[in-house]
Design a protein around this motif. Structure first.
Motif, PDB file in Angstrom:
ATOM      1  N   ASP A 276     -16.688  60.213  49.726  1.00 20.45           N
ATOM      2  CA  ASP A 276     -17.336  61.399  49.170  1.00 20.45           C
ATOM      3  C   ASP A 276     -18.398  61.996  50.085  1.00 20.45           C
ATOM      4  O   ASP A 276     -18.774  63.162  49.911  1.00 20.45           O
ATOM      5  CB  ASP A 276     -17.983  61.066  47.824  1.00 20.45           C
ATOM      6  N   LEU A 277     -18.905  61.219  51.028  1.00 22.37           N
ATOM      7  CA  LEU A 277     -20.021  61.686  51.855  1.00 22.37           C
ATOM      8  C   LEU A 277     -19.750  63.019  52.568  1.00 22.37           C
ATOM      9  O   LEU A 277     -20.625  63.895  52.573  1.00 22.37           O
ATOM     10  CB  LEU A 277     -20.405  60.612  52.879  1.00 22.37           C
ATOM     11  N   PRO A 278     -18.558  63.221  53.165  1.00 26.08           N
ATOM     12  CA  PRO A 278     -18.340  64.509  53.859  1.00 26.08           C
ATOM     13  C   PRO A 278     -18.350  65.714  52.934  1.00 26.08           C
ATOM     14  O   PRO A 278     -18.554  66.837  53.390  1.00 26.08           O
ATOM     15  CB  PRO A 278     -16.956  64.322  54.515  1.00 26.08           C
ATOM     16  N   ARG A 279     -18.137  65.515  51.613  1.00 28.81           N
ATOM     17  CA  ARG A 279     -18.035  66.645  50.694  1.00 28.81           C
ATOM     18  C   ARG A 279     -19.166  66.669  49.669  1.00 28.81           C
ATOM     19  O   ARG A 279     -19.105  67.440  48.716  1.00 28.81           O
ATOM     20  CB  ARG A 279     -16.687  66.591  49.959  1.00 28.81           C
ATOM     21  N   ILE A 280     -20.177  65.837  49.854  1.00 29.27           N
ATOM     22  CA  ILE A 280     -21.208  65.683  48.833  1.00 29.27           C
ATOM     23  C   ILE A 280     -21.985  66.973  48.603  1.00 29.27           C
ATOM     24  O   ILE A 280     -22.529  67.192  47.518  1.00 29.27           O
ATOM     25  CB  ILE A 280     -22.173  64.529  49.215  1.00 29.27           C
ATOM     26  N   PHE A 281     -22.027  67.879  49.605  1.00 27.27           N
ATOM     27  CA  PHE A 281     -22.785  69.122  49.457  1.00 27.27           C
ATOM     28  C   PHE A 281     -21.896  70.314  49.098  1.00 27.27           C
ATOM     29  O   PHE A 281     -22.357  71.452  49.138  1.00 27.27           O
ATOM     30  CB  PHE A 281     -23.561  69.432  50.735  1.00 27.27           C
ATOM     31  N   GLU A 282     -20.626  70.058  48.766  1.00 31.79           N
ATOM     32  CA  GLU A 282     -19.751  71.148  48.364  1.00 31.79           C
ATOM     33  C   GLU A 282     -20.003  71.531  46.913  1.00 31.79           C
ATOM     34  O   GLU A 282     -20.446  70.716  46.101  1.00 31.79           O
ATOM     35  CB  GLU A 282     -18.284  70.754  48.547  1.00 31.79           C
ATOM     36  N   VAL A 283     -19.697  72.792  46.587  1.00 35.99           N
ATOM     37  CA  VAL A 283     -19.950  73.311  45.248  1.00 35.99           C
ATOM     38  C   VAL A 283     -19.144  72.542  44.222  1.00 35.99           C
ATOM     39  O   VAL A 283     -17.940  72.393  44.343  1.00 35.99           O
ATOM     40  CB  VAL A 283     -19.597  74.805  45.173  1.00 35.99           C
ATOM     41  N   ALA A 284     -19.847  72.032  43.197  1.00 32.64           N
ATOM     42  CA  ALA A 284     -19.227  71.390  42.032  1.00 32.64           C
ATOM     43  C   ALA A 284     -18.446  70.137  42.388  1.00 32.64           C
ATOM     44  O   ALA A 284     -17.657  69.665  41.584  1.00 32.64           O
ATOM     45  CB  ALA A 284     -18.319  72.375  41.294  1.00 32.64           C
ATOM     46  N   TYR A 285     -18.664  69.570  43.586  1.00 30.46           N
ATOM     47  CA  TYR A 285     -17.951  68.341  43.928  1.00 30.46           C
ATOM     48  C   TYR A 285     -18.651  67.159  43.276  1.00 30.46           C
ATOM     49  O   TYR A 285     -19.851  66.950  43.471  1.00 30.46           O
ATOM     50  CB  TYR A 285     -17.913  68.147  45.443  1.00 30.46           C
ATOM     51  N   ARG A 286     -17.921  66.407  42.500  1.00 26.84           N
ATOM     52  CA  ARG A 286     -18.513  65.312  41.738  1.00 26.84           C
ATOM     53  C   ARG A 286     -18.246  63.954  42.370  1.00 26.84           C
ATOM     54  O   ARG A 286     -19.006  63.035  42.212  1.00 26.84           O
ATOM     55  CB  ARG A 286     -17.964  65.330  40.301  1.00 26.84           C
ATOM     56  N   GLY A 287     -17.103  63.804  43.031  1.00 24.48           N
ATOM     57  CA  GLY A 287     -16.806  62.537  43.679  1.00 24.48           C
ATOM     58  C   GLY A 287     -16.401  61.458  42.703  1.00 24.48           C
ATOM     59  O   GLY A 287     -15.922  61.710  41.605  1.00 24.48           O
ATOM     60  N   THR A 288     -16.624  60.213  43.114  1.00 28.88           N
ATOM     61  CA  THR A 288     -16.216  59.074  42.311  1.00 28.88           C
ATOM     62  C   THR A 288     -17.188  58.838  41.171  1.00 28.88           C
ATOM     63  O   THR A 288     -18.268  59.411  41.106  1.00 28.88           O
ATOM     64  CB  THR A 288     -16.145  57.817  43.180  1.00 28.88           C
ATOM     65  N   ALA A 289     -16.810  57.942  40.308  1.00 28.89           N
ATOM     66  CA  ALA A 289     -17.593  57.725  39.093  1.00 28.89           C
ATOM     67  C   ALA A 289     -19.003  57.249  39.375  1.00 28.89           C
ATOM     68  O   ALA A 289     -19.920  57.492  38.602  1.00 28.89           O
ATOM     69  CB  ALA A 289     -16.867  56.702  38.210  1.00 28.89           C
ATOM     70  N   ALA A 290     -19.188  56.542  40.485  1.00 26.83           N
ATOM     71  CA  ALA A 290     -20.511  55.988  40.778  1.00 26.83           C
ATOM     72  C   ALA A 290     -21.565  57.069  40.907  1.00 26.83           C
ATOM     73  O   ALA A 290     -22.723  56.866  40.568  1.00 26.83           O
ATOM     74  CB  ALA A 290     -20.454  55.156  42.059  1.00 26.83           C
ATOM     75  N   ARG A 291     -21.175  58.253  41.417  1.00 26.83           N
ATOM     76  CA  ARG A 291     -22.148  59.333  41.584  1.00 26.83           C
ATOM     77  C   ARG A 291     -21.774  60.554  40.756  1.00 26.83           C
ATOM     78  O   ARG A 291     -22.264  61.641  41.015  1.00 26.83           O
ATOM     79  CB  ARG A 291     -22.224  59.742  43.066  1.00 26.83           C
ATOM     80  N   SER A 292     -20.902  60.404  39.786  1.00 28.21           N
ATOM     81  CA  SER A 292     -20.506  61.547  38.974  1.00 28.21           C
ATOM     82  C   SER A 292     -21.509  61.760  37.865  1.00 28.21           C
ATOM     83  O   SER A 292     -21.676  60.895  37.014  1.00 28.21           O
ATOM     84  CB  SER A 292     -19.113  61.318  38.370  1.00 28.21           C
ATOM     85  N   PRO A 293     -22.204  62.893  37.835  1.00 30.87           N
ATOM     86  CA  PRO A 293     -23.213  63.118  36.813  1.00 30.87           C
ATOM     87  C   PRO A 293     -22.594  63.432  35.473  1.00 30.87           C
ATOM     88  O   PRO A 293     -21.535  64.018  35.368  1.00 30.87           O
ATOM     89  CB  PRO A 293     -23.988  64.335  37.341  1.00 30.87           C
ATOM     90  N   ALA A 294     -23.292  63.046  34.464  1.00 30.47           N
ATOM     91  CA  ALA A 294     -22.899  63.408  33.108  1.00 30.47           C
ATOM     92  C   ALA A 294     -24.088  64.046  32.438  1.00 30.47           C
ATOM     93  O   ALA A 294     -25.233  63.860  32.833  1.00 30.47           O
ATOM     94  CB  ALA A 294     -22.449  62.170  32.335  1.00 30.47           C
ATOM     95  N   ALA A 295     -23.834  64.795  31.430  1.00 31.79           N
ATOM     96  CA  ALA A 295     -24.923  65.433  30.702  1.00 31.79           C
ATOM     97  C   ALA A 295     -25.689  64.361  29.955  1.00 31.79           C
ATOM     98  O   ALA A 295     -25.207  63.717  29.059  1.00 31.79           O
ATOM     99  CB  ALA A 295     -24.350  66.462  29.729  1.00 31.79           C
ATOM    100  N   THR A 296     -26.893  64.144  30.365  1.00 35.95           N
ATOM    101  CA  THR A 296     -27.717  63.115  29.765  1.00 35.95           C
ATOM    102  C   THR A 296     -28.988  63.731  29.251  1.00 35.95           C
ATOM    103  O   THR A 296     -29.259  64.909  29.401  1.00 35.95           O
ATOM    104  CB  THR A 296     -28.045  62.019  30.795  1.00 35.95           C
TER     105      THR A 296
END
Length: 344
Positions: A276-296
């Motif tokens: 996920d590192l190469p795409r971490i700054f792309e729009v709306a890119y969530r990546g894998t579950a470890a860094r996927s945000p949820a509404a909290t």
């Protein structure tokens, strides 16, 4: 007379065709080389073929006329080869630029498609919740006062989420369209860090995450927009809070090195998957579950915080990077350091 013409044609072909064949072979051997080399070969092939044809027609007799023709061809070659080199380099730059523009257009189109897919999914979720709760209140399905109050608070919370998403969409559209206009002034990064730390302290306390700031005593001046840089740090801190488990720690630090100011946001979260590192700054890119945000309860993540931060940093002629540490990850911002004389 016709026989003489056919003879001249034959001699000319006999002299020039081998040169043309050798030129074609040279083009084939140099097709992987630079465009400039190809342009030079293309210029030399007809010139040398013409010279070989003239020599063949003259019967290998180096007369004064042949010498004059040779001088003319030499002058033409002297002028044509540097011109071909210049044109080749210009064409190479144009080709590279066109290729880069095509790649950027493809990346932008891919980003737009992903953004549309994200909007259709993430905006639909709070809207569906608001609609369901609103219909329940209107239809009188909910009668208990405490439940009505809870629904009302939840509707307000979801409305704030939607508002934050729309604001982020507007900010992102300005960045992508080049319509972002920032007013630069001398900014002390230490003051921004103090403000961002204080503003996010309640959220960090609620998430049971320790938030600390470490910075030098001397000012760290950069030319930038106070509002934009505050937004960058706020997005990075909010992202760190969201991905740091309870009991974790987030550190903000700043300093200077090699005529640049740097600011780091370190967390003790699960880190970022290397994929996920190469795409971490792309729009709306969530990546894998470890860094996927949820509404909290800790915030209203829109999925564009890192992309907005990257766009604002680039608008300041700086760089933003992310990499994993032994525990957690680090987001680092580097901005050109303001010359003290520029502050006058």
């Amino acid at each position: 007379m016709p026989n003489d013409i056919f003879a001249l044609i034959g001699y000319a072909l006999a002299g020039s065709v081998p040169v043309m064949m050798l030129g074609a072979l040279a083009m084939r051997l140099t097709h992987n080389r630079s465009l400039t080399t190809s342009m030079v070969v293309l210029v030399l092939i007809p010139t040398l073929a013409t010279l070989a044809g003239v020599i063949a027609v003259s019967g290998m007799m180096f007369t004064d006329e042949l010498r004059r023709i040779g001088v003319v061809l030499a002058v033409v070659t002297t002028v044509a080869v540097p011109t071909a080199i210049a044109l080749g380099r210009a064409q190479a730059r144009k080709t590279v630029w066109e290729r880069q523009m095509l790649e950027q257009e493809r990346a932008a189109e891919r980003s737009r498609r992903e953004l549309v897919a994200w909007v259709s999914h993430d905006l639909r979720t709070p809207l569906a919740g608001i609609r369901a709760m609103g219909e329940a209140l209107v239809d009188g399905v909910i009668a208990q006062p405490e439940t009505i109050e809870r629904y009302a608070h939840q509707i307000v919370h979801e409305t704030h989420r939607l508002s934050a998403m729309v604001d982020d969409l507007f900010e992102m559209s300005k960045i992508n369209s080049g319509a972002l206009r920032l007013s630069f002034e001398p900014v002390d990064l230490r003051e921004l860090i103090d403000e961002v730390t204080a503003a996010n302290q309640p959220t960090a306390d609620h998430a049971q995450v320790a938030l600390h700031a470490r910075q030098p005593q001397t000012p760290i001046l950069v030319a930038g927009s106070d509002r934009a840089l505050t937004r960058v740090l706020t997005n990075l801190v909010a992202n760190a809070i969201e991905h740091t488990p309870p009991g974790g720690r987030i550190d903000l630090s700043a300093g200077t090195a090699h005529k640049h100011a740097w600011t780091c946001v370190d967390d003790t979260g699960p880190g970022i998957d290397p994929v996920d590192l190469p795409r971490i700054f792309e729009v709306a890119y969530r990546g894998t579950a470890a860094r996927s945000p949820a509404a909290t309860d800790t915030g209203t993540n829109s999925g564009m915080g890192l992309a907005i931060a990257a766009g604002l940093v680039q608008a300041h002629h700086g760089d933003i990077t992310a990499h994993n540490r032994e525990v957690g990850c680090r987001f680092e911002i580097r901005l050109p350091l303001l010359d003290p004389q520029d502050d006058e």
